[in-house]
Design a protein around this motif. Structure first.
Motif, PDB file in Angstrom:
ATOM      1  N   THR A 123      49.405 100.306  82.772  1.00 42.48           N
ATOM      2  CA  THR A 123      48.348 100.584  83.751  1.00 42.48           C
ATOM      3  C   THR A 123      47.782 101.990  83.542  1.00 42.48           C
ATOM      4  O   THR A 123      47.911 102.873  84.396  1.00 42.48           O
ATOM      5  N   ASP A 124      47.186 102.186  82.385  1.00 45.30           N
ATOM      6  CA  ASP A 124      46.519 103.449  82.089  1.00 45.30           C
ATOM      7  C   ASP A 124      45.191 103.139  81.413  1.00 45.30           C
ATOM      8  O   ASP A 124      44.778 101.975  81.330  1.00 45.30           O
ATOM      9  N   ILE A 125      44.519 104.160  80.927  1.00 47.08           N
ATOM     10  CA  ILE A 125      43.185 103.967  80.364  1.00 47.08           C
ATOM     11  C   ILE A 125      43.219 103.069  79.129  1.00 47.08           C
ATOM     12  O   ILE A 125      42.305 102.273  78.902  1.00 47.08           O
ATOM     13  N   TYR A 126      44.311 103.147  78.351  1.00 45.81           N
ATOM     14  CA  TYR A 126      44.421 102.297  77.164  1.00 45.81           C
ATOM     15  C   TYR A 126      44.632 100.835  77.553  1.00 45.81           C
ATOM     16  O   TYR A 126      44.063  99.928  76.937  1.00 45.81           O
ATOM     17  N   GLY A 127      45.432 100.630  78.590  1.00 49.68           N
ATOM     18  CA  GLY A 127      45.626  99.268  79.089  1.00 49.68           C
ATOM     19  C   GLY A 127      44.342  98.694  79.657  1.00 49.68           C
ATOM     20  O   GLY A 127      44.050  97.498  79.498  1.00 49.68           O
ATOM     21  N   LEU A 128      43.545  99.541  80.299  1.00 48.70           N
ATOM     22  CA  LEU A 128      42.271  99.091  80.847  1.00 48.70           C
ATOM     23  C   LEU A 128      41.323  98.666  79.734  1.00 48.70           C
ATOM     24  O   LEU A 128      40.644  97.633  79.839  1.00 48.70           O
ATOM     25  N   ILE A 129      41.273  99.444  78.660  1.00 54.41           N
ATOM     26  CA  ILE A 129      40.411  99.106  77.527  1.00 54.41           C
ATOM     27  C   ILE A 129      40.862  97.791  76.884  1.00 54.41           C
ATOM     28  O   ILE A 129      40.038  96.925  76.550  1.00 54.41           O
ATOM     29  N   LEU A 130      42.189  97.635  76.719  1.00 54.96           N
ATOM     30  CA  LEU A 130      42.725  96.396  76.152  1.00 54.96           C
ATOM     31  C   LEU A 130      42.419  95.197  77.039  1.00 54.96           C
ATOM     32  O   LEU A 130      42.324  94.062  76.554  1.00 54.96           O
TER      33      LEU A 130
ATOM     34  N   THR B 126      35.968  83.091  84.031  1.00 53.31           N
ATOM     35  CA  THR B 126      36.820  83.276  82.848  1.00 53.31           C
ATOM     36  C   THR B 126      37.152  84.764  82.651  1.00 53.31           C
ATOM     37  O   THR B 126      38.245  85.096  82.198  1.00 53.31           O
ATOM     38  N   THR B 127      36.210  85.640  83.024  1.00 53.83           N
ATOM     39  CA  THR B 127      36.473  87.080  82.961  1.00 53.83           C
ATOM     40  C   THR B 127      37.634  87.444  83.872  1.00 53.83           C
ATOM     41  O   THR B 127      38.542  88.198  83.484  1.00 53.83           O
ATOM     42  N   TYR B 128      37.604  86.927  85.098  1.00 53.50           N
ATOM     43  CA  TYR B 128      38.678  87.224  86.063  1.00 53.50           C
ATOM     44  C   TYR B 128      40.029  86.714  85.560  1.00 53.50           C
ATOM     45  O   TYR B 128      41.029  87.442  85.587  1.00 53.50           O
ATOM     46  N   ILE B 129      40.066  85.460  85.091  1.00 51.37           N
ATOM     47  CA  ILE B 129      41.334  84.861  84.647  1.00 51.37           C
ATOM     48  C   ILE B 129      41.912  85.655  83.466  1.00 51.37           C
ATOM     49  O   ILE B 129      43.108  85.980  83.432  1.00 51.37           O
ATOM     50  N   THR B 130      41.036  85.977  82.511  1.00 50.11           N
ATOM     51  CA  THR B 130      41.483  86.716  81.330  1.00 50.11           C
ATOM     52  C   THR B 130      41.967  88.116  81.691  1.00 50.11           C
ATOM     53  O   THR B 130      43.051  88.547  81.281  1.00 50.11           O
ATOM     54  N   ALA B 131      41.164  88.838  82.465  1.00 45.92           N
ATOM     55  CA  ALA B 131      41.502  90.216  82.819  1.00 45.92           C
ATOM     56  C   ALA B 131      42.745  90.284  83.689  1.00 45.92           C
ATOM     57  O   ALA B 131      43.596  91.177  83.519  1.00 45.92           O
ATOM     58  N   ASP B 132      42.879  89.345  84.614  1.00 49.14           N
ATOM     59  CA  ASP B 132      44.043  89.342  85.505  1.00 49.14           C
ATOM     60  C   ASP B 132      45.330  89.155  84.711  1.00 49.14           C
ATOM     61  O   ASP B 132      46.346  89.826  84.980  1.00 49.14           O
TER      62      ASP B 132
ATOM     63  N   PHE C 265      33.594  90.092  89.188  1.00 48.99           N
ATOM     64  CA  PHE C 265      34.888  89.407  89.008  1.00 48.99           C
ATOM     65  C   PHE C 265      35.928  90.360  88.427  1.00 48.99           C
ATOM     66  O   PHE C 265      37.120  90.284  88.769  1.00 48.99           O
ATOM     67  N   LEU C 266      35.487  91.275  87.571  1.00 43.40           N
ATOM     68  CA  LEU C 266      36.414  92.222  86.948  1.00 43.40           C
ATOM     69  C   LEU C 266      37.018  93.173  87.973  1.00 43.40           C
ATOM     70  O   LEU C 266      38.190  93.537  87.869  1.00 43.40           O
ATOM     71  N   THR C 267      36.242  93.569  88.973  1.00 44.83           N
ATOM     72  CA  THR C 267      36.788  94.465  90.004  1.00 44.83           C
ATOM     73  C   THR C 267      37.899  93.801  90.811  1.00 44.83           C
ATOM     74  O   THR C 267      38.794  94.480  91.318  1.00 44.83           O
ATOM     75  N   LEU C 268      37.843  92.474  90.905  1.00 50.90           N
ATOM     76  CA  LEU C 268      38.910  91.753  91.598  1.00 50.90           C
ATOM     77  C   LEU C 268      40.176  91.682  90.745  1.00 50.90           C
ATOM     78  O   LEU C 268      41.295  91.740  91.271  1.00 50.90           O
ATOM     79  N   ALA C 269      39.986  91.575  89.441  1.00 51.83           N
ATOM     80  CA  ALA C 269      41.133  91.472  88.537  1.00 51.83           C
ATOM     81  C   ALA C 269      41.799  92.812  88.276  1.00 51.83           C
ATOM     82  O   ALA C 269      43.016  92.882  88.057  1.00 51.83           O
ATOM     83  N   VAL C 270      41.006  93.913  88.306  1.00 55.87           N
ATOM     84  CA  VAL C 270      41.535  95.244  88.009  1.00 55.87           C
ATOM     85  C   VAL C 270      41.178  96.196  89.149  1.00 55.87           C
ATOM     86  O   VAL C 270      40.324  97.083  88.999  1.00 55.87           O
ATOM     87  N   PRO C 271      41.813  96.057  90.316  1.00 56.05           N
ATOM     88  CA  PRO C 271      41.482  96.919  91.459  1.00 56.05           C
ATOM     89  C   PRO C 271      41.881  98.378  91.261  1.00 56.05           C
ATOM     90  O   PRO C 271      41.428  99.249  92.004  1.00 56.05           O
ATOM     91  N   GLU C 272      42.744  98.652  90.262  1.00 56.98           N
ATOM     92  CA  GLU C 272      43.210 100.022  90.020  1.00 56.98           C
ATOM     93  C   GLU C 272      42.286 100.798  89.083  1.00 56.98           C
ATOM     94  O   GLU C 272      42.656 101.873  88.588  1.00 56.98           O
TER      95      GLU C 272
ATOM     96  N   LEU D 182      39.602  94.991  79.034  1.00 60.07           N
ATOM     97  CA  LEU D 182      38.159  94.752  79.029  1.00 60.07           C
ATOM     98  C   LEU D 182      37.698  93.976  77.792  1.00 60.07           C
ATOM     99  O   LEU D 182      36.826  93.106  77.887  1.00 60.07           O
ATOM    100  N   ILE D 183      38.285  94.277  76.634  1.00 61.21           N
ATOM    101  CA  ILE D 183      37.806  93.678  75.381  1.00 61.21           C
ATOM    102  C   ILE D 183      37.905  92.151  75.386  1.00 61.21           C
ATOM    103  O   ILE D 183      36.903  91.455  75.216  1.00 61.21           O
ATOM    104  N   PRO D 184      39.110  91.562  75.608  1.00 62.13           N
ATOM    105  CA  PRO D 184      39.168  90.092  75.611  1.00 62.13           C
ATOM    106  C   PRO D 184      38.422  89.474  76.789  1.00 62.13           C
ATOM    107  O   PRO D 184      37.884  88.367  76.656  1.00 62.13           O
ATOM    108  N   ALA D 185      38.363  90.185  77.928  1.00 64.86           N
ATOM    109  CA  ALA D 185      37.659  89.636  79.093  1.00 64.86           C
ATOM    110  C   ALA D 185      36.185  89.420  78.781  1.00 64.86           C
ATOM    111  O   ALA D 185      35.612  88.356  79.083  1.00 64.86           O
ATOM    112  N   PHE D 186      35.547  90.401  78.154  1.00 66.86           N
ATOM    113  CA  PHE D 186      34.128  90.266  77.849  1.00 66.86           C
ATOM    114  C   PHE D 186      33.880  89.377  76.635  1.00 66.86           C
ATOM    115  O   PHE D 186      32.799  88.780  76.511  1.00 66.86           O
ATOM    116  N   VAL D 187      34.859  89.256  75.752  1.00 68.92           N
ATOM    117  CA  VAL D 187      34.722  88.304  74.638  1.00 68.92           C
ATOM    118  C   VAL D 187      34.684  86.881  75.194  1.00 68.92           C
ATOM    119  O   VAL D 187      33.804  86.077  74.832  1.00 68.92           O
TER     120      VAL D 187
END
Length: 466
Positions: A439-446, A425-431, A303-310, A448-453
């Motif tokens: 849209t950089d590595i810091y944004g990606l980390i930010l 819920t992972t997809y909705i949160t991450a999207d 689901f995360l790959t659909l929310a963050v294709p970049e 991932l954290i709430p998505a997996f929480v």
């Protein structure tokens, strides 16, 4: 003989023991791939992946014999010393045969071997030492240590990387990579011998026969499995191109985290089920545990790959732009494969290696014409879709046979339903989060954290209390 107390372990708990080791192996592998991808590009990564695939596909005979060894040692009333002796005799035969074949190849094709004569002989030694390590590790795992055995593999990979780094520092080229493999695997193999804490014994005729009856299926199954698993890489390289193979390899490295739990579960599952089945006990519970948790990380990753294709161009380099669909398809394929791994382990554990073998044959018959036709007609994306479809077909066949073989509830467990709801819920949160951050590595980390929480909270809330 095998002692029942050695196998009185929980499949889940044993998987947790080996999980850090598996994670460390994946980190080391990902680091190497990431360095190649970032500094050399997708095309160079594709070329490396092709040659790495050739090497891995040549280990199938040892892997197949290792499965037979693990099965027989873990049975009740087995003779582990004789089986260990049989393993060393098999390796001696393997060394002799590969030495003869290797020398002939080196002498005939010396002019076109990129690493030269010395490098080719080093490669042969490394190949043989790695085979010894595999057999020693399988012996240790079968004695009731499936979780701890993964740490030896992690140590071997760490030692290989350290040796390669030192040799490269002193100016060695290709020889550095080969010598690192040889020293890392041979050193760790002797460490495993010490951990086994038993002397090998000359095997009886009956021991040889029992190994043969299992290996006659497990070795061909490994051959077909390798041919099937690595055929995507060969098909992409020859039918599509090295750049696309580089994208495929890079996507696979990102999805490794989604397969780590499933692969960690399979090792204790075969050992546990083998011992229980040899004592006439049901293996439904360990299978249910493995199936329930094999995709606990992989499902939200899909689901995360659909929310963050970049994700790929952010992590690797801009040359991987536009690979979101590739990442999604590789994630789906990889997670399907770890579910298949649980069924293969259970059938090997109950002494029915012919079931995975027959299903591999059926998959291969379907796979070859489908992949060639689809790749030529629809290109890279079509090939990945077809490959995932064939993998789902194989999983369906294994599940159908398992339903026939076993009684009771096997796969449709409430915890899997919870994981799929958590994936949503992972997809909705991450999207949402990714749409408002950079849209950089810091944004990606930010992201991932709430998505997996939210995923974790959802799974815990919906999973049954045990």
């Amino acid at each position: 003989m095998a002692k029942t107390d050695n196998y009185d372990f929980s499949v889940g708990r044993e998987a947790i023991k080996g999980l850090p080791g598996r994670v460390l192996m994946n980190i080391l592998q990902f680091t190497m791939i990431a360095i190649i991808a970032r500094f050399l590009g997708a095309s160079s990564l594709g070329t490396y992946t092709f040659f790495f695939t050739v090497v891995k596909s040549s280990e199938v005979i040892i892997n197949g014999f290792g499965e037979a060894l693990k099965k027989r040692i873990s049975e009740e009333d087995s003779q582990p010393r004789e089986l260990f002796g049989a393993a060393l005799l098999f390796h001696l035969l393997f060394v002799i045969i590969t030495a003869i074949i290797g020398v002939i190849i080196i002498l005939l094709f010396n002019d076109i071997i990129p690493m030269g004569t010395n490098g080719a002989f080093f490669a042969l030694f490394a190949f043989q030492s790695h085979a010894l390590f595999i057999l020693s590790q399988e012996t240790y795992a079968a004695l009731g240590n499936p979780g701890e055995s993964l740490w030896f593999e992690s140590f071997a990979r760490s030692l290989i990387l350290a040796c390669q780094t030192v040799f490269r520092w002193y100016g060695y080229g290709m020889e550095a990579l080969i010598l690192g493999i040889f020293l890392g695997t041979i050193t760790t193999a002797f460490g495993v011998f010490y951990a086994v804490k038993m002397w090998p014994k000359k095997p009886s005729k009956n021991i040889i026969i029992t190994l043969y009856h299992f290996a006659k299926y497990s070795i061909p199954t490994e051959m077909l499995g390798a041919a099937y698993s690595y055929s995507d890489a060969f098909a992409i390289f020859f039918l599509i191109g090295s750049t696309e193979l580089g994208q495929f390899s890079a996507a696979g490295q990102l999805i490794l985290a989604g397969t780590v739990v499933g692969t960690a579960l399979a090792q204790p599952l075969i050992v546990k089920s083998s011992n229980k089945h040899s004592r006439g006990e049901s293996v439904n519970k360990p299978l249910a545990v493995s199936i329930s948790y094999a995709g606990i990380i992989g499902i939200p990753l899909i689901f995360l790959t659909l929310a963050v294709p970049e994700a790929m161009p952010i992590i690797y380099a801009s040359g991987f732009a536009g690979t979101g669909l590739v990442l999604f398809l590789v994630a789906g394929y990889s997670v399907t494969a770890v579910y298949k791994l649980q069924f293969i382990a259970i059938f090997n554990g109950i002494n029915k290696p012919d079931v995975p073998f027959k299903i591999r044959v059926i998959q291969g018959i379907v796979y070859v014409p489908v992949i060639i036709l689809v790749a030529l007609e629809y290109g890279f994306t079509g090939l990945l879709i077809a490959s995932w479809g064939v993998e789902l077909f194989g999983l369906t066949l294994l599940y159908a046979v398992a339903r026939y073989e076993f009684t009771g509830r096997i796969i449709f467990h409430r915890v899997i339903f919870a994981q799929f709801i958590g994936g949503i819920t992972t997809y909705i949160t991450a999207d949402y989060v990714f749409s408002v951050v950079s849209t950089d590595i810091y944004g990606l980390i930010l992201t991932l954290i709430p998505a997996f929480v939210f995923y974790s909270v959802t799974v815990l809330a919906l999973s049954p209390v045990t």
